[in-house]
Design an enzyme around this catalytic site. Structure first.
Site, PDB file in Angstrom:
ATOM      1  N   ASN A 100      47.939   3.129  59.989  1.00 40.20           N
ATOM      2  CA  ASN A 100      47.623   4.156  61.002  1.00 40.20           C
ATOM      3  C   ASN A 100      48.001   3.769  62.428  1.00 40.20           C
ATOM      4  O   ASN A 100      48.187   4.636  63.274  1.00 40.20           O
ATOM      5  CB  ASN A 100      46.150   4.567  60.920  1.00 40.20           C
TER       6      ASN A 100
ATOM      7  N   GLY B 185      41.930  -2.871  57.682  1.00 42.54           N
ATOM      8  CA  GLY B 185      42.094  -1.909  56.592  1.00 42.54           C
ATOM      9  C   GLY B 185      40.732  -1.440  56.123  1.00 42.54           C
ATOM     10  O   GLY B 185      39.750  -1.470  56.870  1.00 42.54           O
ATOM     11  N   SER B 186      40.682  -1.030  54.874  1.00 42.64           N
ATOM     12  CA  SER B 186      39.444  -0.425  54.368  1.00 42.64           C
ATOM     13  C   SER B 186      38.420  -1.490  53.951  1.00 42.64           C
ATOM     14  O   SER B 186      38.771  -2.643  53.705  1.00 42.64           O
ATOM     15  CB  SER B 186      39.772   0.462  53.167  1.00 42.64           C
TER      16      SER B 186
ATOM     17  N   GLY C 103      38.997  -5.081  52.117  1.00 45.43           N
ATOM     18  CA  GLY C 103      38.409  -6.243  52.808  1.00 45.43           C
ATOM     19  C   GLY C 103      37.605  -7.104  51.850  1.00 45.43           C
ATOM     20  O   GLY C 103      37.677  -8.336  51.887  1.00 45.43           O
TER      21      GLY C 103
ATOM     22  N   GLU D  57      38.822  -6.253  60.337  1.00 44.35           N
ATOM     23  CA  GLU D  57      38.411  -5.019  61.011  1.00 44.35           C
ATOM     24  C   GLU D  57      38.554  -3.891  60.001  1.00 44.35           C
ATOM     25  O   GLU D  57      39.639  -3.680  59.467  1.00 44.35           O
ATOM     26  CB  GLU D  57      39.290  -4.746  62.232  1.00 44.35           C
TER      27      GLU D  57
ATOM     28  N   CYS E  65      40.109   4.448  62.815  1.00 46.75           N
ATOM     29  CA  CYS E  65      38.840   3.829  62.421  1.00 46.75           C
ATOM     30  C   CYS E  65      37.740   4.187  63.415  1.00 46.75           C
ATOM     31  O   CYS E  65      36.565   4.162  63.077  1.00 46.75           O
ATOM     32  CB  CYS E  65      39.011   2.322  62.339  1.00 46.75           C
TER      33      CYS E  65
ATOM     34  N   GLU F 169      38.741  -9.185  67.938  1.00 53.68           N
ATOM     35  CA  GLU F 169      40.163  -9.131  68.261  1.00 53.68           C
ATOM     36  C   GLU F 169      40.335  -8.738  69.731  1.00 53.68           C
ATOM     37  O   GLU F 169      39.418  -8.226  70.359  1.00 53.68           O
ATOM     38  CB  GLU F 169      40.844  -8.076  67.393  1.00 53.68           C
TER      39      GLU F 169
HETATM   40  P1  NAD Z   1      43.978  -0.454  53.010  1.00 46.80           P
HETATM   41  O1  NAD Z   1      42.741  -1.255  52.957  1.00 46.80           O
HETATM   42  O2  NAD Z   1      44.340   0.373  51.838  1.00 46.80           O
HETATM   43  O3  NAD Z   1      45.250  -1.405  53.263  1.00 46.80           O
HETATM   44  C1  NAD Z   1      45.319  -2.248  54.394  1.00 46.80           C
HETATM   45  C2  NAD Z   1      46.319  -3.354  54.114  1.00 46.80           C
HETATM   46  O4  NAD Z   1      45.802  -4.208  53.080  1.00 46.80           O
HETATM   47  C3  NAD Z   1      47.686  -2.872  53.623  1.00 46.80           C
HETATM   48  O5  NAD Z   1      48.703  -3.665  54.177  1.00 46.80           O
HETATM   49  C4  NAD Z   1      47.580  -3.101  52.122  1.00 46.80           C
HETATM   50  O6  NAD Z   1      48.841  -3.229  51.500  1.00 46.80           O
HETATM   51  C5  NAD Z   1      46.808  -4.397  52.100  1.00 46.80           C
HETATM   52  N1  NAD Z   1      46.160  -4.714  50.810  1.00 46.80           N
HETATM   53  C6  NAD Z   1      45.706  -3.851  49.881  1.00 46.80           C
HETATM   54  N2  NAD Z   1      45.172  -4.527  48.838  1.00 46.80           N
HETATM   55  C7  NAD Z   1      45.290  -5.846  49.114  1.00 46.80           C
HETATM   56  C8  NAD Z   1      44.922  -7.045  48.426  1.00 46.80           C
HETATM   57  N3  NAD Z   1      44.319  -7.016  47.241  1.00 46.80           N
HETATM   58  N4  NAD Z   1      45.201  -8.233  49.009  1.00 46.80           N
HETATM   59  C9  NAD Z   1      45.793  -8.283  50.213  1.00 46.80           C
HETATM   60  N5  NAD Z   1      46.174  -7.179  50.918  1.00 46.80           N
HETATM   61  C10 NAD Z   1      45.918  -5.974  50.373  1.00 46.80           C
HETATM   62  O7  NAD Z   1      43.864   0.437  54.337  1.00 46.80           O
HETATM   63  P2  NAD Z   1      44.842   1.573  54.867  1.00 46.80           P
HETATM   64  O8  NAD Z   1      44.721   2.767  53.971  1.00 46.80           O
HETATM   65  O9  NAD Z   1      46.199   1.012  55.114  1.00 46.80           O
HETATM   66  O10 NAD Z   1      44.183   1.883  56.294  1.00 46.80           O
HETATM   67  C11 NAD Z   1      43.056   2.686  56.443  1.00 46.80           C
HETATM   68  C12 NAD Z   1      41.816   1.853  56.638  1.00 46.80           C
HETATM   69  O11 NAD Z   1      42.003   0.946  57.723  1.00 46.80           O
HETATM   70  C13 NAD Z   1      40.611   2.685  57.027  1.00 46.80           C
HETATM   71  O12 NAD Z   1      39.471   2.276  56.305  1.00 46.80           O
HETATM   72  C14 NAD Z   1      40.415   2.397  58.514  1.00 46.80           C
HETATM   73  O13 NAD Z   1      39.128   2.575  59.000  1.00 46.80           O
HETATM   74  C15 NAD Z   1      40.868   0.984  58.592  1.00 46.80           C
HETATM   75  N6  NAD Z   1      41.237   0.643  59.971  1.00 46.80           N
HETATM   76  C16 NAD Z   1      40.379  -0.133  60.691  1.00 46.80           C
HETATM   77  C17 NAD Z   1      40.669  -0.468  62.014  1.00 46.80           C
HETATM   78  C18 NAD Z   1      39.726  -1.356  62.805  1.00 46.80           C
HETATM   79  O14 NAD Z   1      40.195  -1.977  63.740  1.00 46.80           O
HETATM   80  N7  NAD Z   1      38.458  -1.429  62.464  1.00 46.80           N
HETATM   81  C19 NAD Z   1      41.840  -0.001  62.596  1.00 46.80           C
HETATM   82  C20 NAD Z   1      42.693   0.801  61.839  1.00 46.80           C
HETATM   83  C21 NAD Z   1      42.382   1.103  60.514  1.00 46.80           C
END
Ligand code: NAD
Length: 485
Positions: A150, A226-227, A231, A250, A284, A462
């Site tokens: 995003n 990510g999600s 995480g 995050e 997020c 961060e």
């Molecule tokens: P996601 O968790 O699906 O993926 C994030 C990253 O993790 C991607 O690069 C993905 O390929 C990688 N990934 C997936 N499975 C993995 C594994 N088993 N091992 C290692 N890496 C793996 O998230 P998304 O759909 O790309 O993004 C949306 C999410 O990100 C939302 O939940 C959003 O709230 C969050 N987000 C948080 C912030 C913040 O700063 N708090 C900022 C932006 C987005």
């Protein structure tokens, strides 16, 4: 134009047997790029390259690192129109937001170029006679950077910028659906003079390449955004590796925005519209729970509905568009699933409520406002990550505060009120990492810490000066010197 992408390992492009087509979410007939989907071997090659580069890079001079960051920032600034358009084409946010994000990435790199020159240490006497003590910071080592789709320019900048500034080597694993932005990002650093192996790019799916990165013993730390679900998997993988890794995560949010009876209505409506729906709600920090007290509720909802009717949804590259499509077919299905569930649970749709047809085939969704939302409904509890907000009624400020804190997340929280006392009380009592007064939950500065509490974040903050806590490691040195010469 269609980009043919590669991994970048040891400063050179590396192809892959399996590839994936990246589709423009504004126009699914437009293929933005063909990208390799990496495997564990690609990741292992990248880690080996980073290991080889770490010795000299970690000892490189501050000015060398400073100048590389500045040159990368300058190229991003110069090319922001072109890169912003690429970002919009690949991710789907409107081009003004895409250009703004590239600019923000450049500003972030500028900040860290300056901040690293302020890196000091501490020196002082020991508790033992004739012994001196020095506390200094050194590079952590090889860092895995795993990012979501995003913010495909600014999140890599706020992780990779400080990682390189403090002398670390990086393996960058971007989201599978925004590889073209990541590829451009890394190539800018190579042009800026970064030695081979210091920043490696491995494209592909998380479960394949990301997991290998998290488990590898040579990787000293992983910075992930990510999600929550991903995480948890990453934390388990990092915990299983030996030696243990430093971890920074995050994650999601379900951010409350309180509107009290005494709020400036126009300002609150503008804040709610931009906080909930801009960037197609895929932030997020999106304002997804609008908690409103009784005397202003009707006027607030009526004004929101009127304002939302004027929003222009369309192709991310069309100048008139204010909101672009969702980023992928998966996102569209997910968001629509929540809207259907919300209707099923008894919430009422005041505006929007379904997919939209625009001039090109894409993942368009009407900004959606739910009213009569009970705090226990799924639409009020889960992160939807789309242009969906729900209005929840609170009987008074105390009730609104309790509702705001009644969530497993704790990223950002906002209040709209003309009462300084209430705003101050909220600032002290909101269970969130970031608190906003008369501002939406989204929108943060790059020179101060960013992060949340509860399920939203883990590890050191961060951005800003606190970024060094993750990207450097403290050394305490004692020296005895005889008092006589
Ligand atoms: P996601 O968790 O699906 O993926 C994030 C990253 O993790 C991607 O690069 C993905 O390929 C990688 N990934 C997936 N499975 C993995 C594994 N088993 N091992 C290692 N890496 C793996 O998230 P998304 O759909 O790309 O993004 C949306 C999410 O990100 C939302 O939940 C959003 O709230 C969050 N987000 C948080 C912030 C913040 O700063 N708090 C900022 C932006 C987005």
């Amino acid at each position: 134009m269609r980009f043919t992408l590669s991994h970048i390992i040891d400063g050179a492009p590396v192809g892959g047997a399996a590839t994936v087509a990246i589709v423009n979410p504004s126009d699914t007939g437009d293929i933005v790029a063909i990208a390799p989907t990496g495997d564990a071997d690609d990741m292992l090659a990248a880690i080996a390259s980073a290991q080889a580069a770490f010795g000299s890079w970690s000892r490189s001079g501050l000015i060398e690192r400073h100048d590389i960051l500045r040159r990368a920032a300058a190229e991003m600034m110069d090319r922001r129109a072109e890169l912003g358009a690429l970002l919009s084409r690949e991710e789907g946010k409107i081009v003004a937001e895409g250009v703004g994000e590239v600019l923000r990435a450049a500003q972030t790199l500028e900040f860290f170029a300056g901040d690293m020159l302020r890196l000091g240490g501490e020196a002082g006497p020991s508790v033992r006679p004739n012994v001196s003590v020095q506390v200094t910071r050194e590079p952590l080592g090889i860092i895995g950077v795993i990012t979501p789709w995003n913010f495909p320019f600014s999140i890599p900048a706020w992780k990779i910028g400080p990682a390189l500034a403090w002398g670390n080597c990086v393996i960058f694993k971007p989201a599978a659906n925004t590889p073209a932005c990541a590829y451009e990002f890394v190539r800018i650093f190579l042009r800026a003079g970064l030695p081979p192996g210091v920043l490696n790019l491995v494209l592909g799916r998380g479960a394949a390449v990301g997991d290998t990165l998290c488990r590898h013993a040579a990787v000293a730390g992983v910075s992930f955004t990510g999600s929550v679900e991903t995480g948890a998997r990453i934390a388990a993988a990092c915990a299983a590796s030996s030696p243990p890794k430093r971890l920074q995560m995050e994650m999601g949010g379900k951010n409350p925005m309180i509107v009290l009876d005494d709020a400036d209505l126009d300002r609150a409506v503008e804040g709610a519209v931009s906080g909930s729906f801009y960037s197609t709600g895929q932030r997020c920090t999106a304002s997804s729970r609008l908690i409103v007290t009784p005397s202003i509720r009707k006027r607030f909802v009526a004004a929101m509905v009127e304002r939302m009717a004027a929003l222009k949804i369309g192709h991310a590259l069309d100048a008139y568009s204010q909101i672009g499509p969702l980023a992928s077919a998966d996102q569209l299905a997910l968001v629509d699933g929540y809207v259907v569930a919300g209707k099923g649970e008894g919430a009422k749709v005041a505006a929007g409520g379904g997919p939209l047809v625009c001039r090109t085939p894409g993942y368009y969704y009407a900004p959606t406002l739910f009213v009569d939302t009970a705090p226990g409904m799924r639409i009020a509890r889960d992160e939807i990550f789309g242009p969906v907000a729900c209005v929840i009624e609170a009987s008074n400020y105390e009730h609104a505060l309790a509702l705001a804190n009644d969530t497993s997340f704790g990223l950002s929280a906002a209040i709209y009120t003309e009462s300084l006392a209430r705003a101050e009380h909220f600032k002290r009592n909101a269970e969130a990492g970031m608190v906003m007064g008369n501002l939406p939950t989204s929108g943060a500065d790059y020179h101060v810490p960013f992060g949340g509490r509860k399920a939203s974040s883990f590890g050191p903050r961060e951005q800003g000066a606190t970024a060094r806590e993750f990207y450097s490691i403290v050394k305490t040195a004692y020296t005895y010197a005889s008092p006589t010469v």
